[in-house]
Scaffold this motif. Sequence first.
Motif, PDB file in Angstrom:
ATOM      1  N   SER A  56       0.977  -1.311  -0.081  1.00 51.19           N
ATOM      2  CA  SER A  56       0.011  -0.018  -0.074  1.00 51.19           C
ATOM      3  C   SER A  56       0.879   1.193  -0.014  1.00 51.19           C
ATOM      4  N   ASN A  57       1.963   1.314   0.370  1.00 48.35           N
ATOM      5  CA  ASN A  57       2.989   2.282   0.536  1.00 48.35           C
ATOM      6  C   ASN A  57       3.211   2.788  -0.979  1.00 48.35           C
ATOM      7  N   LEU A  58       3.204   2.059  -1.859  1.00 48.23           N
ATOM      8  CA  LEU A  58       3.535   2.263  -3.145  1.00 48.23           C
ATOM      9  C   LEU A  58       2.441   3.033  -3.926  1.00 48.23           C
ATOM     10  N   VAL A  65       8.516   0.373  -1.067  1.00 48.86           N
ATOM     11  CA  VAL A  65       8.828  -0.722  -0.037  1.00 48.86           C
ATOM     12  C   VAL A  65      10.094  -1.165  -0.194  1.00 48.86           C
ATOM     13  N   LYS A  66      10.533  -1.983   0.832  1.00 45.20           N
ATOM     14  CA  LYS A  66      11.692  -2.900   0.534  1.00 45.20           C
ATOM     15  C   LYS A  66      11.206  -4.309   0.446  1.00 45.20           C
ATOM     16  N   ILE A  72      11.756  -0.499  -3.996  1.00 39.63           N
ATOM     17  CA  ILE A  72      10.731  -0.237  -5.205  1.00 39.63           C
ATOM     18  C   ILE A  72      10.258   1.157  -4.492  1.00 39.63           C
ATOM     19  N   ILE A  73      10.241   2.005  -5.510  1.00 42.67           N
ATOM     20  CA  ILE A  73       9.755   3.334  -5.357  1.00 42.67           C
ATOM     21  C   ILE A  73       8.588   3.846  -6.364  1.00 42.67           C
ATOM     22  N   ASN A  74       7.705   4.677  -5.804  1.00 39.64           N
ATOM     23  CA  ASN A  74       6.786   5.434  -6.565  1.00 39.64           C
ATOM     24  C   ASN A  74       7.362   6.579  -6.421  1.00 39.64           C
ATOM     25  N   SER A  92      21.467  -0.682   4.444  1.00 33.88           N
ATOM     26  CA  SER A  92      20.484  -0.623   3.459  1.00 33.88           C
ATOM     27  C   SER A  92      20.009   1.106   3.243  1.00 33.88           C
ATOM     28  N   VAL A  93      19.864   1.233   2.215  1.00 34.22           N
ATOM     29  CA  VAL A  93      19.622   2.585   1.707  1.00 34.22           C
ATOM     30  C   VAL A  93      17.940   2.835   1.987  1.00 34.22           C
ATOM     31  N   SER A  94      17.343   3.963   1.979  1.00 36.15           N
ATOM     32  CA  SER A  94      16.083   4.330   1.840  1.00 36.15           C
ATOM     33  C   SER A  94      15.787   5.310   0.946  1.00 36.15           C
ATOM     34  N   TYR A  95      14.440   5.962   0.740  1.00 42.48           N
ATOM     35  CA  TYR A  95      14.414   6.611  -0.164  1.00 42.48           C
ATOM     36  C   TYR A  95      13.851   8.111   0.506  1.00 42.48           C
ATOM     37  N   SER A  96      14.382   9.186  -0.125  1.00 43.23           N
ATOM     38  CA  SER A  96      13.915  10.497   0.368  1.00 43.23           C
ATOM     39  C   SER A  96      13.063  10.959  -0.598  1.00 43.23           C
ATOM     40  N   SER A  97      11.696  11.071  -0.683  1.00 40.86           N
ATOM     41  CA  SER A  97      10.959  11.808  -1.459  1.00 40.86           C
ATOM     42  C   SER A  97      11.080  13.157  -1.538  1.00 40.86           C
TER      43      SER A  97
END
Length: 142
Positions: A56-58, A65-66, A72-74, A92-97
């Motif tokens: 649902s985060n996508l 989501v990892k 996987i990034i929207n 583990s990298v993350s995503y900064s929107s």
Amino acid sequence: MNRRELIRNIAAGTVTMFVVPAAFTSCEDDLVDPDDNNDPPDDNILTIDLSDDKYSNLASAGGFVKEGDLIIINTGDGFIALSNICTHQGCSVSYSSEDNNLPCPCHGSVFSTTGSVLEGPAENPLRKYELSQEGDILTITL
Ligand code: FES
């Protein structure tokens, strides 16, 4: 050993030489080759069903989501899939929107959404995976 015993022993030896190996050979013929008619599952494909609550985060731009070693990034412009393993030392990298990039929490490396290094100490890019979408299904080729 008389002549009769000699002939009987030769006959028994002949049977042993030809019949016994044939019996073992026929057992080998009954073995099933695991590669025959047994296609292995395609381990090189990962599918993501966007209708699954797990993802649902996508649903919204900036969400991610990892999944295993992937992130996987929207991005808002579509979906991307990258390795989430930092090429510096494996955090583990993350995503900064907000910044539309992937920071590593360990030593400050930052990667672009193409996987390229924006800031070190990492020197190598994150691996980017081919991703396609059909309806709610994302298909990622690993
Ligand atoms: S492990 Fe990511 S910057 Fe060091």
